[in-house]
Design an enzyme around this catalytic site. Structure first.
Site, PDB file in Angstrom:
ATOM      1  N   TYR A   1       0.824  -1.214   0.000  1.00  0.00           N
ATOM      2  CA  TYR A   1       0.000   0.000   0.000  1.00  0.00           C
ATOM      3  C   TYR A   1       0.856   1.262   0.000  1.00  0.00           C
ATOM      4  O   TYR A   1       0.365   2.355  -0.268  1.00  0.00           O
ATOM      5  CB  TYR A   1      -0.939   0.032   1.212  1.00  0.00           C
TER       6      TYR A   1
ATOM      7  N   LYS B  99       3.357 -15.537   2.423  1.00  0.00           N
ATOM      8  CA  LYS B  99       3.218 -16.288   1.167  1.00  0.00           C
ATOM      9  C   LYS B  99       4.648 -16.636   0.736  1.00  0.00           C
ATOM     10  O   LYS B  99       5.119 -16.272  -0.345  1.00  0.00           O
ATOM     11  CB  LYS B  99       2.481 -15.402   0.143  1.00  0.00           C
TER      12      LYS B  99
ATOM     13  N   ASP C  39     -10.987  -8.380   7.829  1.00  0.00           N
ATOM     14  CA  ASP C  39     -12.390  -8.237   7.426  1.00  0.00           C
ATOM     15  C   ASP C  39     -13.096  -9.586   7.434  1.00  0.00           C
ATOM     16  O   ASP C  39     -14.260  -9.692   7.842  1.00  0.00           O
ATOM     17  CB  ASP C  39     -12.489  -7.609   6.023  1.00  0.00           C
TER      18      ASP C  39
END
Ligand code: NAD
Length: 356
Positions: free
Chosen positions: A142, A191, A251
Site C-alpha cells: 500500500y 506467502k 475483514d
C-alpha cells in the site's frame, strides 16, 4: 491518574457512539479514581463543513498533545462527490501517518451469547473464538512504488511490496508481546512459497521467536489462513500479518463474529499514544436515529485503557460489563433477532455503565 483524550467524533453515527464511550469512561473514572480530560477536534465531513479540509492542522496538533485519541467514524453521501484529496476518508490516512501508527490491533471475538449470529456451521461456532489480528499498518504494497508504464502488451500498472527487516521485527515484537498477555500463541501469515518479502518476513519472525521461548510460533500461508479462519477459527490466538494480508483477513475475521457493531480496534505507535476506533464506518443509513450499537466504540475505549494507559483492571471492567449485558440478553437493533425488542444507543450505554 490523569489522562488527556482527544475525541474525533466525525460523521454519521460517530458523535453518538463516541459520546457513549465517553459516558462509560466517566463511569470508570469515578469507580477507579482517575481523571479523564476530553477535548473534541474536527475530522472528516464535519471538518470539511466547518473549515474546508478533512484533517485540520489543529486536529493533528491536538492529537499529538493528547495521551490518546478516540475516533468515531468519518464519511457520508454528502461528501462523496468531492475530489479524492478532499474526501473525509483522506483524514484517516493523514492522522495515522501524523501519529506514526504502524500497528493495527483487531480483536475478533465470538461472544457465546451471540453464537446464533455467527454465519459459520453450528459445530464450529459452538467452540467460540477469540482472535487478535496484529497487522502492520504503514508498510508493504500500500505504500510501495507504483505507477503506469508501457509493457509487452501495451499499458500496464504496477504496485510494489517492500518490507525491511526493521519493519518486520517491529511489528512481530508487538505480536509476541501481545501473545504473552493472552494464550501465548502467534501464527505468522505469509506467502513464503512465492514472495521474497514473505521469505524475509518468515526469517525475521523466526529469529525473533528465539527471544520468546514461552510463546508458541508457527507459520501459515495466507491462502490456507483464509480457509482456516472459517474452518476452525478457535485454533488462532494472535495472528501476525503484513499490511495487505491483514486488511483482507481482518475483514474476514470480523464477518464470522456476526456483527460489525461489536468490533473495536487499536492503532499503535512506538510510544504509548494510540488511536482507538470501531471497525465500522459512519453508518449514514441509521445516523441520528439513536439506534447505533455503541459496543464497538466502548470496547475501543477499553483497548485504550489497556494499551495506552496500562489500566488492565479498568479495561477488564468495561469488557466484563459488555459480556454481562450480552449474557443478559440485552440487544441493540443490529444484533437483536428479527421481531425481538431492542435497546437504543443510550439505553445500551446505560446498561453497560450501570454494570461498571
Ligand atoms: P458502515 O460500516 O458505515 O455500515 C455498514 C452497515 O453496517 C450499515 O448498514 C450500517 O447501518 C451498519 N452498521 C455499522 N456500524 C453500526 C453500528 N455501530 N450499529 C449498528 N449498525 C451498524 O459501512 P459503509 O456503509 O460502507 O460506509 C458508510 C460511510 O462510512 C462511508 O462514507 C465510508 O467511506 C465510511 N467509512 C468510514 C470508516 C472509518 O471512519 N474508519 C470505515 C469504513 C467506512
Amino acid at each position: 491518574m490523569k489522562y488527556e483524550i482527544a475525541l474525533l467524533r466525525g460523521d454519521g453515527i460517530g458523535p453518538e457512539i463516541v459520546d457513549s464511550a465517553v459516558r462509560v469512561l466517566k463511569a470508570i473514572a469515578v469507580k477507579f479514581g482517575h481523571e479523564f480530560i476530553f477535548t473534541p477536534y474536527l475530522i472528516g465531513g464535519a471538518a470539511i463543513d466547518e473549515v474546508g479540509v478533512p484533517l485540520p492542522d489543529a486536529t493533528v496538533e491536538g492529537c499529538l498533545r493528547s495521551d490518546s485519541v478516540l475516533l468515531g467514524a468519518v464519511g457520508g453521501p454528502k461528501w462523496d462527490t468531492l475530489p479524492g484529496n478532499l474526501r473525509p476518508e483522506k483524514a484517516l490516512l493523514g492522522i495515522r501517518k501524523a501519529l506514526g501508527l504502524f500497528t493495527n490491533l483487531r480483536p475478533a471475538r465470538l461472544y457465546p451469547a451471540l453464537k446464533d449470529s455467527c454465519p459459520l456451521r453450528e459445530s464450529v461456532a459452538a467452540n467460540g473464538f477469540d482472535i487478535m489480528i496484529v497487522r502492520e499498518l504503514t508498510g508493504g504494497i500500500y505504500f510501495g512504488d507504483r505507477g503506469y508504464r508501457e509493457g509487452k502488451y501495451g499499458e500496464e500498472a504496477f504496485d510494489t511490496e517492500c518490507y525491511s527487516r526493521f519493519e518486520i521485527e517491529r511489528i512481530a515484537r508487538v505480536a509476541f508481546e501481545t501473545a504473552k498477555k493472552r494464550r501465548s500463541k502467534v501464527t505468522s501469515i505469509d506467502k513464503a512459497n512465492v514472495l521474497e518479502t514473505s521469505r524475509l518476513w518468515r526469517k525475521t519472525v523466526h529469529e525473533l521467536a528465539a527471544e520468546y521461548a514461552d510463546v508458541e510460533c508457527s507459520d501459515m500461508l495466507v491462502d490456507n489462513a483464509a480457509m482456516q479462519l472459517v474452518k476452525n477459527p478457535a485454533q488462532f490466538d494472535v495472528v501476525l500479518t503484513s499490511n495487505m494480508f491483514g486488511d483482507i483477513l481482518s475483514d474476514e475475521a470480523s464477518q464470522i463474529t456476526g456483527s460489525i457493531g461489536l468490533l473495536p480496534s487499536a492503532s499503535l505507535s512506538d510510544n504509548t499514544r494510540g488511536m482507538y476506533e470501531p471497525i465500522h464506518g459512519s453508518a449514514p443509513d441509521i445516523a441520528g436515529k439513536g439506534i447505533a450499537n455503541p459496543i464497538a466504540t466502548i470496547l475501543s475505549a477499553a483497548m485504550m485503557l489497556r494499551y495506552s494507559f496500562s489500566l488492565s483492571a479498568e479495561a477488564d471492567a468495561i469488557e466484563n460489563a459488555v459480556s454481562s449485558v450480552l449474557n443478559d440478553g440485552l440487544r441493540t437493533a443490529d444484533i437483536a433477532a428479527k421481531g425481538d425488542p431492542f435497546l437504543t444507543t443510550a439505553e445500551m450505554t446505560d446498561a453497560i455503565t450501570e454494570r461498571i
